[in-house]
Design a protein around this motif. Structure first.
Motif, short mmCIF file in Angstrom:
data_model
loop_
_atom_site.label_atom_id
_atom_site.label_comp_id
_atom_site.label_asym_id
_atom_site.label_seq_id
_atom_site.Cartn_x
_atom_site.Cartn_y
_atom_site.Cartn_z
N CYS A 301 -12.36 -1.49 -18.23
CA CYS A 301 -11.03 -0.64 -17.09
C CYS A 301 -11.05 0.85 -16.95
CB CYS A 301 -9.77 -0.39 -17.78
SG CYS A 301 -8.96 -2.05 -18.18
N THR A 303 -12.08 4.85 -16.27
CA THR A 303 -13.70 5.22 -16.50
C THR A 303 -15.04 4.70 -17.66
OG1 THR A 303 -12.31 7.72 -16.86
CG2 THR A 303 -13.94 7.50 -18.08
N SER A 304 -14.02 3.87 -18.39
CA SER A 304 -15.37 3.17 -19.16
C SER A 304 -16.18 1.54 -17.95
CB SER A 304 -14.50 2.27 -20.38
OG SER A 304 -13.67 2.51 -20.82
N ILE A 347 -16.99 -2.70 -22.31
CA ILE A 347 -16.78 -1.05 -22.77
C ILE A 347 -15.51 -0.61 -23.39
CG2 ILE A 347 -18.46 1.19 -22.39
CD1 ILE A 347 -19.89 0.09 -19.85
N SER A 348 -15.40 0.53 -23.61
CA SER A 348 -13.81 0.12 -24.18
C SER A 348 -14.14 1.41 -25.27
CB SER A 348 -12.61 -0.69 -25.01
OG SER A 348 -11.90 0.18 -25.16
N GLN A 349 -13.88 3.24 -24.84
CA GLN A 349 -13.48 3.96 -25.38
C GLN A 349 -11.94 2.93 -27.00
OE1 GLN A 349 -11.67 6.64 -27.89
NE2 GLN A 349 -10.17 6.31 -25.80
N SER A 350 -11.12 3.01 -26.73
CA SER A 350 -10.41 2.41 -27.39
C SER A 350 -10.41 1.52 -28.60
CB SER A 350 -9.52 2.72 -27.43
OG SER A 350 -8.35 1.49 -26.44
N GLY A 351 -11.41 0.54 -27.47
CA GLY A 351 -11.37 -0.71 -28.28
C GLY A 351 -9.95 -2.13 -28.48
N THR A 353 -7.79 -1.78 -25.10
CA THR A 353 -6.90 -2.04 -23.83
C THR A 353 -6.99 -3.59 -23.54
OG1 THR A 353 -8.78 -0.11 -23.15
CG2 THR A 353 -7.76 -1.62 -21.83
N ALA A 400 -7.48 11.91 -20.97
CA ALA A 400 -8.83 12.17 -19.88
C ALA A 400 -9.67 11.50 -20.43
CB ALA A 400 -8.98 12.58 -18.88
N SER A 401 -10.61 11.07 -19.79
CA SER A 401 -11.69 10.71 -20.84
C SER A 401 -13.19 11.83 -19.97
CB SER A 401 -12.88 8.70 -21.10
OG SER A 401 -13.36 9.25 -21.46
N LEU A 484 -11.79 9.96 -9.89
CA LEU A 484 -10.34 9.59 -11.51
C LEU A 484 -9.91 11.30 -12.32
CD1 LEU A 484 -8.85 7.38 -12.18
CD2 LEU A 484 -10.72 7.01 -13.50
N LYS A 485 -10.86 11.52 -12.11
CA LYS A 485 -9.95 12.82 -13.20
C LYS A 485 -9.83 13.72 -12.25
CE LYS A 485 -11.30 11.91 -16.30
NZ LYS A 485 -11.88 11.02 -17.00
N VAL A 605 -4.64 1.77 -23.39
CA VAL A 605 -3.53 1.01 -23.04
C VAL A 605 -3.18 0.22 -23.35
CG1 VAL A 605 -2.56 0.70 -20.31
CG2 VAL A 605 -3.72 2.44 -20.89
C1 F6R Z 1 -9.82 8.26 -17.30
C2 F6R Z 1 -9.33 6.87 -18.40
C3 F6R Z 1 -8.91 5.61 -18.21
C4 F6R Z 1 -9.25 4.92 -19.19
C5 F6R Z 1 -9.50 3.39 -19.73
C6 F6R Z 1 -9.91 2.36 -19.94
O1 F6R Z 1 -9.59 8.97 -18.02
O2 F6R Z 1 -9.47 8.16 -19.99
O3 F6R Z 1 -9.62 5.62 -17.20
O4 F6R Z 1 -11.49 4.73 -19.25
O5 F6R Z 1 -7.69 3.24 -19.58
O6 F6R Z 1 -9.72 3.05 -21.45
P1 F6R Z 1 -10.84 2.16 -22.82
O7 F6R Z 1 -12.38 3.19 -22.68
O8 F6R Z 1 -9.82 3.06 -24.01
O9 F6R Z 1 -10.80 0.75 -22.98
#
Ligand code: F6R
Length: 608
Positions: A301, A303-304, A347-351, A353, A400-401, A484-485, A605
């Motif tokens: 989702c 940025t990822s 792909i997920s920053q938080s793992g 989502t 913001a990522s 997006l940013k 999220v």
């Molecule tokens: C934008 C941003 C979001 C995340 C998205 C997915 O700056 O941070 O668009 O990239 O909510 O989140 P993750 O990577 O945690 O799954």
């Protein structure tokens, strides 16, 4: 999104909870509250707005209690108000509960409870939990929570205390992350490691449909079916300073500046320069199948997702694999029909989502094999995938990522390179890729040295209320990410377009009031981008061009030039995204926006 922090131990809980809540602020919230056991009762404090409002309420209160739960709420059911803020309590004020997630069947439960005479104080879905737990309680809080879990549908991470069970916290999870922190003289629970990282780096992840009883001396985990579970603590790499500003005015700027290190951390120990092959220990468990993979689907989702879109071009360049990229929330509605040996990369920053988790669960059901590219160690996606690669980027606090995007791009490149080298990619190309990757940290530093110049550009244009970002091929997802940013932190309307689509519509928007950020490094799309820039200039649109050092052609056409050092075509996104991040940051700063916590947004999220 909502956040949870709890503590039971020998120290006073109030400052620990306030500190934890502040560290959860970045997730986004609209109200906060805490409940502290004290003198045979439970004291409840809640406030709308920032944590400071809650802090004002408790600052002069003598609260010697050493067991408590606290929460930041991001409204879903019911407006942000004190009554709707957590903790929620039952009628007799015995049970206090905080909750992340959504109770889907709260409505019929509420109706049933109201019919039987229970009075509700809030509009939240959470309050049913407090009443149900109170009704099931006969001296054993874990048992009462277990019984309640069997009655509710939806997602939850909850923490509960009971007036008659001093120095006990029961936590439970289904779908919303909860982590136990094992401290010296006390134990913690939180939805996010960063809330307790100042006190401990020993964590235990709770799985779905598990609950745990925390006391000052320890923790015991059991399943919803009352089977006891043994799980030892893991050490997290994050340091308390990672979650501090260290002199920067905002986390976003700090994290933009951390990118040379983020990239180094992503490649550290993972390169074999002489062989032109990366080493990725995390995928060893699936390597025998993965090396023959011919079909890959990337799901993510925001940025990822844009990282995944760059990844598609990189895989197509370096491997023989067919790659699709899908927005996770849409992927679920597709009629999925995977060829044999299909791998999915989440792909997920938080793992955590929710949409990405739902997508991989659906893909698994349809026979695909799951990989993850995740930053948060032990997060749900990392545990639900067969194998994967961690970003090792430390916590990203700004909503913001930024730095994680660079990390994701790097890891996608490493993975593509590894697979490519086992397919048709030559040693020469492998060695060239590794050399170019190794040069990137210093090259990012060079781009960051243009900070003042980029700030001056932002100052000139930040009043424009519509922006266009254009790119082709590898730079198209960067155009989308740049837009997006800008949208999310400055609230300026921006569109990210494939430059070739200009003449099919967006060109009608071009005017002196609408700046275009044109991503035009010296790659295979360069000449075509020059044509696009000419089209914009002939319609008097201002152009901010991001180009390769020494470019004279675009300099003659564009109003503003930002240079990036030369690299391989497929690595340019890692450099060109940096000026886009800085443009957004400075526009938001000139507009006095709440940069690290933009309105309506949450870092993690965890609801669909
Ligand atoms: C934008 C941003 C979001 C995340 C998205 C997915 O700056 O941070 O668009 O990239 O909510 O989140 P993750 O990577 O945690 O799954």
């Amino acid at each position: 999104m909502c956040g949870i922090i709890c503590y039971v131990g020998k120290d006073k809980v109030k400052p620990i909870l306030l500190e934890g809540l502040k560290r959860l602020e970045y997730r986004g919230y609209d109200s906060a509250g805490m409940a502290v056991q004290f003198g045979g009762g439970v004291e409840l404090y809640r406030a709308v707005g920032k944590i400071i409002e809650l802090e004002k309420k408790v600052q002069d209160v003598e609260l010697p209690g050493t067991c408590g739960i606290a929460h930041t709420r991001w409204a879903t059911h019911g407006e942000p108000s004190e009554e709707n803020a957590h903790p929620h309590r039952d009628q007799a004020e015995n049970v206090f509960v905080i909750h992340n997630g959504i109770i889907e069947n709260y409505h019929p439960i509420r109706k049933r409870l109201e019919k039987s005479g229970v009075r509700f104080r809030s509009q939240t879905d959470t309050e049913v939990l407090a009443h149900l737990i109170a009704l099931s309680f006969d001296g054993d809080l874990s048992e009462a929570v277990r019984k309640t879990m069997s009655q509710i549908e939806g997602t939850f991470g909850i923490a509960v205390i009971h007036r008659q069970r001093p120095n006990e916290i029961v936590i439970a999870r289904r779908g919303s992350p909860l982590i136990i922190g094992v401290g010296d003289g006390g134990n913690f629970a939180a939805s996010d490691v960063s809330a307790m990282v100042r006190y401990t780096n020993q964590v235990v992840h709770l799985n779905d449909n598990e609950l745990a009883l925390l006391t000052a001396d320890g923790y015991s985990i059991s399943t919803a079916q009352a089977k006891s579970v043994t799980r030892v603590a893991e050490t997290v790499e994050w340091q308390a300073e990672d979650a501090e500003l260290n002199g920067f005015p905002h986390f976003m700027l700090k994290e933009i500046y951390e990118q040379p290190d983020t990239l180094l951390n992503a490649i550290r120990g993972r390169l074999e320069p002489g062989e032109g092959v990366p080493k990725l220990g995390g995928i060893i468990p699936v390597w025998e199948r993965l090396k023959d993979c011919r079909h890959l689907v990337i799901v993510a989702c925001g940025t990822s997702y844009y990282a995944g879109c760059v990844g598609r071009y990189v895989f197509e360049r370096l491997t023989e694999i067919d790659v699709e990229v899908e927005i996770a929330s849409e992927f679920r509605y597709r009629k999925l029909n995977f060829p044999p040996n299909t791998f999915i990369i989440a792909i997920s920053q938080s793992g955590e989502t929710a949409d990405t988790l739902a997508a991989i669960r659906e893909a698994r059901r349809k026979g695909a094999q799951l990989l993850g590219i995740v930053n948060v160690v032990g997060s749900s996606i990392s545990r639900e995938t067969l194998a994967g690669v961690y970003c090792h980027a430390g916590p990203e606090i700004g909503v913001a990522s930024t730095k994680i995007f660079v990390s994701q791009l790097t890891i996608l490149t490493l993975l593509a390179l590894l697979l490519g080298r086992h397919q048709n990619l030559s040693l020469t190309e492998g060695v060239e890729a590794i050399q170019a990757l190794s040069a990137l940290p210093d090259q990012i530093k060079k781009v960051l040295s243009y900070d003042n110049h980029i700030q001056a550009i932002a100052e000139k244009y930040y009043r424009c209320s519509n922006w266009l970002f254009l790119g082709r091929k590898y730079q198209y997802p960067i155009a989308q990410e740049g837009a997006l940013k800008l949208k999310e932190i400055s609230y300026i309307h921006a569109e990210g377009y494939a430059a070739g689509e200009m003449k099919h519509g967006p060109i009608a928007l071009i005017s002196p009031a609408m700046p275009t950020v044109a991503l035009a490094p010296r790659d295979s799309m360069y000449e075509k981008m020059i044509s696009n820039i000419q089209e914009i200039k002939s319609r008097k649109g201002p152009v901010i061009a991001i180009v390769t050092e020494g470019d004279e052609k675009v300099r003659e056409l564009a109003d503003e030039i930002i240079e990036v050092p030369p690299t391989l075509e497929y690595l340019y996104p890692i450099l060109t995204v940096v000026p886009c991040q800085l443009i957004s940051y400075y526009c938001a700063r000139f507009l006095n926006r709440d940069i690290d916590k933009p309105r309506n947004l949450a870092k993690s999220v965890t609801v669909e």
